[in-house]
Design an enzyme around this catalytic site. Structure first.
Site, mmCIF file in Angstrom:
data_model
loop_
_atom_site.group_PDB
_atom_site.id
_atom_site.type_symbol
_atom_site.label_atom_id
_atom_site.label_comp_id
_atom_site.label_asym_id
_atom_site.label_seq_id
_atom_site.Cartn_x
_atom_site.Cartn_y
_atom_site.Cartn_z
ATOM 1 N N GLU A 103 -13.631 0.481 -4.487
ATOM 2 C CA GLU A 103 -12.175 0.626 -4.407
ATOM 3 C C GLU A 103 -11.682 0.110 -3.055
ATOM 4 O O GLU A 103 -12.409 0.156 -2.054
ATOM 5 C CB GLU A 103 -11.876 2.107 -4.630
ATOM 6 C CG GLU A 103 -10.519 2.605 -4.894
ATOM 7 C CD GLU A 103 -9.449 1.801 -5.571
ATOM 8 O OE1 GLU A 103 -9.409 0.558 -5.445
ATOM 9 O OE2 GLU A 103 -8.572 2.435 -6.164
ATOM 10 N N ASP A 107 -6.140 7.164 -0.724
ATOM 11 C CA ASP A 107 -5.069 7.851 -0.003
ATOM 12 C C ASP A 107 -5.138 9.329 -0.392
ATOM 13 O O ASP A 107 -5.856 10.094 0.247
ATOM 14 C CB ASP A 107 -3.737 7.188 -0.347
ATOM 15 C CG ASP A 107 -2.583 7.777 0.448
ATOM 16 O OD1 ASP A 107 -2.832 8.629 1.313
ATOM 17 O OD2 ASP A 107 -1.430 7.386 0.204
ATOM 18 N N SER A 108 -4.453 9.741 -1.439
ATOM 19 C CA SER A 108 -4.545 11.136 -1.880
ATOM 20 C C SER A 108 -5.884 11.404 -2.558
ATOM 21 O O SER A 108 -6.362 12.539 -2.597
ATOM 22 C CB SER A 108 -3.414 11.453 -2.860
ATOM 23 O OG SER A 108 -3.621 10.753 -4.082
ATOM 24 N N ARG A 169 -1.567 -9.939 -1.018
ATOM 25 C CA ARG A 169 -2.937 -9.658 -1.475
ATOM 26 C C ARG A 169 -3.962 -10.641 -0.929
ATOM 27 O O ARG A 169 -5.115 -10.306 -0.725
ATOM 28 C CB ARG A 169 -3.014 -9.766 -3.003
ATOM 29 C CG ARG A 169 -2.736 -8.495 -3.722
ATOM 30 C CD ARG A 169 -3.148 -8.639 -5.169
ATOM 31 N NE ARG A 169 -2.276 -7.863 -6.032
ATOM 32 C CZ ARG A 169 -2.357 -6.554 -6.179
ATOM 33 N NH1 ARG A 169 -3.278 -5.859 -5.541
ATOM 34 N NH2 ARG A 169 -1.519 -5.924 -6.974
HETATM 35 P P1 IMP Z 1 -4.399 7.532 -4.179
HETATM 36 O O1 IMP Z 1 -4.506 7.773 -5.666
HETATM 37 O O2 IMP Z 1 -3.275 8.305 -3.554
HETATM 38 O O3 IMP Z 1 -5.699 7.728 -3.460
HETATM 39 O O4 IMP Z 1 -3.929 6.061 -3.980
HETATM 40 C C1 IMP Z 1 -4.783 5.033 -4.178
HETATM 41 C C2 IMP Z 1 -4.066 3.834 -4.741
HETATM 42 O O5 IMP Z 1 -2.747 3.664 -4.191
HETATM 43 C C3 IMP Z 1 -4.837 2.631 -4.353
HETATM 44 O O6 IMP Z 1 -5.731 2.253 -5.382
HETATM 45 C C4 IMP Z 1 -3.772 1.592 -4.096
HETATM 46 O O7 IMP Z 1 -3.496 0.921 -5.300
HETATM 47 C C5 IMP Z 1 -2.553 2.358 -3.706
HETATM 48 N N1 IMP Z 1 -2.348 2.423 -2.246
HETATM 49 C C6 IMP Z 1 -2.347 3.541 -1.470
HETATM 50 N N2 IMP Z 1 -2.075 3.252 -0.194
HETATM 51 C C7 IMP Z 1 -1.916 1.908 -0.138
HETATM 52 C C8 IMP Z 1 -1.619 0.986 0.948
HETATM 53 O O8 IMP Z 1 -1.441 1.340 2.123
HETATM 54 N N3 IMP Z 1 -1.525 -0.320 0.609
HETATM 55 C C9 IMP Z 1 -1.704 -0.774 -0.665
HETATM 56 N N4 IMP Z 1 -1.992 0.048 -1.691
HETATM 57 C C10 IMP Z 1 -2.088 1.364 -1.441
HETATM 58 MG MG MG Z 2 -6.464 0.302 -5.876
#
Ligand code: IMP
Ligand code: MG
Length: 177
Positions: A103, A107-108, A169
């Site tokens: 991956e 983030d979360s 990207r």
């Molecule tokens: P999570 O589910 O909150 O962990 O977020 C993960 C997903 O959010 C990643 O797979 C990314 O697609 C997107 N994402 C979170 N933060 C960023 C960032 O700073 N830049 C680009 N995509 C992000």
């Molecule tokens: Mg992603």
């Protein structure tokens, strides 16, 4: 977040050289950990992970197979609320296989947690995760990150596969907006 001017390149947070060195290091560790284990199935999460997966996979010294899933958060592209949707499933049957999820960013943790739960239900021989970047914000899930490239500040980052509204990207470095 202010929309960046279309011709402005975001400032460098992690340089191309630093990414290259770290990916090499991760590949070395993964190759060592899976040596002799047989075929490894790398699962990239579209679309952000395609660059990292391409670079990482070419540096691995173990036999690999590559497949992809596409996941999407309900709503926009901002950090997910926890509601994740499978947009495209794997073609490979992972039952009995060693699986490594690749991956771009966590983030979360909701996106990765969803995928790990989905894969675990298919009974792989083993299941680990490799993320290039981990944001400083505390994970809202207890998903295990087995290999982490970089810890980054809680900013929106782009490049090396990561986008902002589908832009940036293909930048060779990771920049911060
Ligand atoms: P999570 O589910 O909150 O962990 O977020 C993960 C997903 O959010 C990643 O797979 C990314 O697609 C997107 N994402 C979170 N933060 C960023 C960032 O700073 N830049 C680009 N995509 C992000
Ligand atoms: Mg992603």
């Amino acid at each position: 977040m202010p929309e960046p001017a279309s011709d402005a390149l975001p400032p460098v947070l992690i340089s191309e050289a630093a990414i290259g060195a770290r990916v090499e290091e991760l590949a070395r560790r993964i190759s060592r950990d899976y040596a002799g284990a047989g075929e490894l199935v790398l699962i990239g999460v579209l679309r952000g992970a395609f660059v990292f997966l391409a670079d990482l996979s070419r540096r691995l010294k173990v036999p690999c197979r590559v497949d992809f899933v596409a996941l999407s958060s309900y709503g926009d592209g901002s950090p997910s609320s926890g509601a994740v949707r499978l947009v495209m499933d794997l073609r490979v049957d992972v039952a009995g296989k060693h699986v490594l999820v690749v991956e771009d960013i966590v983030d979360s943790g909701h996106t990765l947690a969803y995928l790990v739960a989905m894969l675990r239900a298919r009974h792989p021989a083993s299941l680990k995760t490799c993320v290039l970047t981990r944001k400083a914000r505390r994970l809202e899930t207890d998903v295990t990150l087995d290999y982490v490239g970089f810890d980054i500040p809680d900013r929106w980052v782009v490049g090396y596969g990561l986008d902002y509204n589908d832009r940036f990207r293909t930048l060779p470095y990771i920049g911060a907006l």
